[in-house]
Design an enzyme around this catalytic site. Structure first.
Site, PDB file in Angstrom:
ATOM      1  N   HIS A  61       0.882  -1.175   0.000  1.00 25.03           N
ATOM      2  CA  HIS A  61       0.000   0.000   0.000  1.00 25.03           C
ATOM      3  C   HIS A  61       0.921   1.227   0.000  1.00 25.03           C
ATOM      4  O   HIS A  61       2.002   1.183   0.598  1.00 25.03           O
ATOM      5  CB  HIS A  61      -0.823   0.133   1.278  1.00 25.03           C
ATOM      6  N   ASP A  85       2.299   1.918   3.384  1.00 21.36           N
ATOM      7  CA  ASP A  85       3.251   0.961   3.978  1.00 21.36           C
ATOM      8  C   ASP A  85       4.663   1.378   3.628  1.00 21.36           C
ATOM      9  O   ASP A  85       5.597   1.201   4.383  1.00 21.36           O
ATOM     10  CB  ASP A  85       3.130  -0.454   3.385  1.00 21.36           C
ATOM     11  N   GLU A 125     -10.862  -7.055  -4.355  1.00 23.27           N
ATOM     12  CA  GLU A 125     -10.682  -8.102  -3.351  1.00 23.27           C
ATOM     13  C   GLU A 125     -11.915  -8.158  -2.452  1.00 23.27           C
ATOM     14  O   GLU A 125     -12.139  -7.255  -1.643  1.00 23.27           O
ATOM     15  CB  GLU A 125      -9.437  -7.770  -2.519  1.00 23.27           C
ATOM     16  N   GLU A 164      -9.064 -13.739  -1.195  1.00 23.97           N
ATOM     17  CA  GLU A 164      -8.354 -14.021   0.063  1.00 23.97           C
ATOM     18  C   GLU A 164      -9.068 -15.136   0.820  1.00 23.97           C
ATOM     19  O   GLU A 164     -10.291 -15.093   1.027  1.00 23.97           O
ATOM     20  CB  GLU A 164      -8.280 -12.755   0.920  1.00 23.97           C
ATOM     21  N   HIS A 223     -11.068 -14.036   3.918  1.00 21.67           N
ATOM     22  CA  HIS A 223     -12.296 -13.317   3.580  1.00 21.67           C
ATOM     23  C   HIS A 223     -13.372 -14.292   3.113  1.00 21.67           C
ATOM     24  O   HIS A 223     -14.554 -14.082   3.374  1.00 21.67           O
ATOM     25  CB  HIS A 223     -12.016 -12.269   2.506  1.00 21.67           C
ATOM     26  N   ASP A 262     -10.811 -11.487  10.992  1.00 21.76           N
ATOM     27  CA  ASP A 262      -9.850 -11.576   9.905  1.00 21.76           C
ATOM     28  C   ASP A 262      -8.469 -11.753  10.551  1.00 21.76           C
ATOM     29  O   ASP A 262      -7.705 -10.809  10.668  1.00 21.76           O
ATOM     30  CB  ASP A 262      -9.940 -10.261   9.118  1.00 21.76           C
ATOM     31  N   ASP A 271      -5.879 -13.455   9.607  1.00 18.66           N
ATOM     32  CA  ASP A 271      -4.745 -13.418   8.668  1.00 18.66           C
ATOM     33  C   ASP A 271      -3.573 -14.286   9.127  1.00 18.66           C
ATOM     34  O   ASP A 271      -2.419 -13.835   9.161  1.00 18.66           O
ATOM     35  CB  ASP A 271      -4.263 -11.961   8.464  1.00 18.66           C
ATOM     36  N   ASP A 313      -0.845 -12.584   2.455  1.00 21.01           N
ATOM     37  CA  ASP A 313      -1.459 -11.527   3.257  1.00 21.01           C
ATOM     38  C   ASP A 313      -1.681 -12.118   4.651  1.00 21.01           C
ATOM     39  O   ASP A 313      -2.803 -12.367   5.081  1.00 21.01           O
ATOM     40  CB  ASP A 313      -2.772 -11.071   2.607  1.00 21.01           C
TER      41      ASP A 313
END
Ligand code: XLS
Ligand code: CA
Ligand code: CA
Length: 449
Positions: free
Chosen positions: A109, A112, A240, A276, A279, A315, A317, A347
């Site tokens: 991003h 980031d 996404e 993802e 998700h 989430d 991750d 991710d």
């Protein structure tokens, strides 16, 4: 080269290049199953899997959660005199990590990579200073950009959404960021550009004009598409899907919802899905289900590889670890033709109590090994042919005679109904789906048999 860091300092000392040592290796810092050069079907493992590293989780996340402060004191942030110095160090650390792990793709991003400035102009200046450095490091290491994106959800100004914000001024500020992030992606030769609509949804219908918000979202995406194409960007734009979190309801709820949205607004030629695993789970779907939906619509693009926790609805991750889930995902991906410009972006983040300097490597090694196993199992399913042949045979009645005419749209309901009433109805419909048989075969493949 045996010097895997190009910056001032080595951020992951005592860790060298991660090598494949085979399933019996006891070395935690070695691949047990991911053997990049090994051929599986027609391609090498590394070309099938196209692993990528997520900049945000790996180098920005510091263990903060809603109940606790940071647990990770990243060396690249220690003793820095300015946020830009921290960003430079972080990038050196990131490329050291990519190279040592042997992964040659990453995703980022805007925020980031570069800190937000006092004004949009300063933020852009920061971003392009970092893009110039990334370009040099990409050249020096051979690492490439899988996709870029803009973080239009963290800053408080986006609390009511970005492209779907009820205030036009916020939509315009989101555009400032997205335009710069598209430029940055092009500058870095990115293969794709992603939109994850974190706050593109609502918290309450009492204050929401849903139709207007969806129309605005589509308008915004159309403008971004047109801008990217005008600037010469040839890759796919990705949406996404995610059903909720941080909003109560997100408009990009799941793959089918996104497919309907893209087709309704005429965006399905330029956009594909970035799916993802976590998700999918939040939307109450299997990961493989989401992949199949995208593939069936011809819109499969890329993957955010991770997993959730079946005991909660967050989430989380986590790194993917389930051979079965990875095998079913890879089976769907191989049948969709594999990755072209997409890839498997981790991710995923290590847990907040995983604070050793090795832990980031161990998470990725486990995830890469799991997908390597998944790939081999998926290829085994295809090569052995039993499961695909069973599925094919199940639909054989549509390949000839009346069934084929039906499938080609050469029949009216009256004729179909007539065939139904004359067609020996007592014997029809009782062929076994043999799910247990197929699941048992899958378990044999999972053990390499
Ligand atoms: C958050 C998303 C996000 C996107 C990129 O849940 O996974 O990280 O992948 O904005
Ligand atoms: Ca994601
Ligand atoms: Ca996620």
């Amino acid at each position: 080269m045996d010097n895997y860091y190009l910056g001032k300092k080595e951020y992951f000392p005592k860790i060298g290049k991660i090598k494949y040592e085979g399933p019996k290796s006891k070395n935690p810092l070695a691949f047990k199953f991911y053997n990049p050069e090994k051929k599986v079907g027609k391609k090498k493992m590394k070309d099938h899997l196209r692993f990528a590293i997520a900049y945000w989780h790996s180098f920005c996340a510091d263990g903060v959660d809603p109940f606790g402060a940071a647990t990770m004191a990243h060396p690249w942030n220690q003793g820095v005199k300015s946020p830009m110095e921290g960003a430079e160090n972080k990038m050196d650390a990131a490329f050291e990590f990519f190279t040592k792990l042997g992964v040659d793709l990453y995703c980022f991003h805007d925020r980031d990579m570069a800190p937000e400035g006092e004004s949009p102009a300063e933020s852009e200046k920061n971003l392009f200073t970092m893009v110039a450095k990334a370009k040099k490091l990409q050249k020096a290491t051979g690492v490439k950009l899988l996709w870029g994106t803009a973080n239009v959800f963290t800053n408080p100004r986006f609390m009511n959404g970005a492209a779907t914000n009820p205030e036009f001024g916020v939509v315009a500020l989101a555009a400032t960021q997205v335009k710069a992030a598209i430029d940055a992606t092009i500058e870095l030769g990115g293969a794709g550009y992603t939109f994850w609509g974190g706050r593109e949804g609502y918290m309450s219908l009492l204050n929401t004009d849903m139709k207007r918000e969806k129309d605005n979202l589509a308008r915004f995406l159309t403008m971004a598409r047109d801008y990217g194409r005008k600037q010469g960007f040839k890759g796919p734009f990705y949406i996404e899907p995610k059903p909720m979190e941080p909003t109560k309801h997100q408009y990009d709820y799941d793959t089918e919802t996104v497919i309907g949205f893209l087709r309704y607004y005429g965006l399905d030629k330029d956009f594909r899905l970035n799916i993802e695993a976590n998700h999918a789970e939040l939307a109450n779907h299997d990961f493989a289900h989401e992949l199949e939906c995208a593939a069936a619509a011809g819109l499969f693009g890329s993957v955010d590889a991770n997993r959730g926790d079946p005991r909660n609805g967050w989430d989380t991750d986590q790194f993917p670890m389930s051979y079965q889930e990875c095998a079913l995902a890879m089976y769907a991906i191989l049948r969709a033709g594999g990755f072209s410009s997409g890839g498997l972006n981790f991710d995923a983040k290590i847990r907040r109590n995983s604070v050793d300097n090795q832990d980031l490597f161990l998470g990725h090694i486990g995830g890469m090994d799991s997908f390597a196993v998944g790939l081999e199992v998926a290829q085994r399913i295809i090569d052995d042919g039993l499961i695909p042949a069973f599925t094919k045979k199940r639909y054989a009645s549509f390949n000839s005679g009346d069934g084929a005419r039906f499938a080609k749209g050469q029949m009216k309901l009256e004729e179909l109904a007539k065939i139904g009433s004359e067609g020996g109805y007592k014997k029809i419909g009782l062929s076994s789906g043999r799910q247990e048989y197929l699941e048992n075969i899958l378990n044999q493949y999972l053990l390499g048999l």
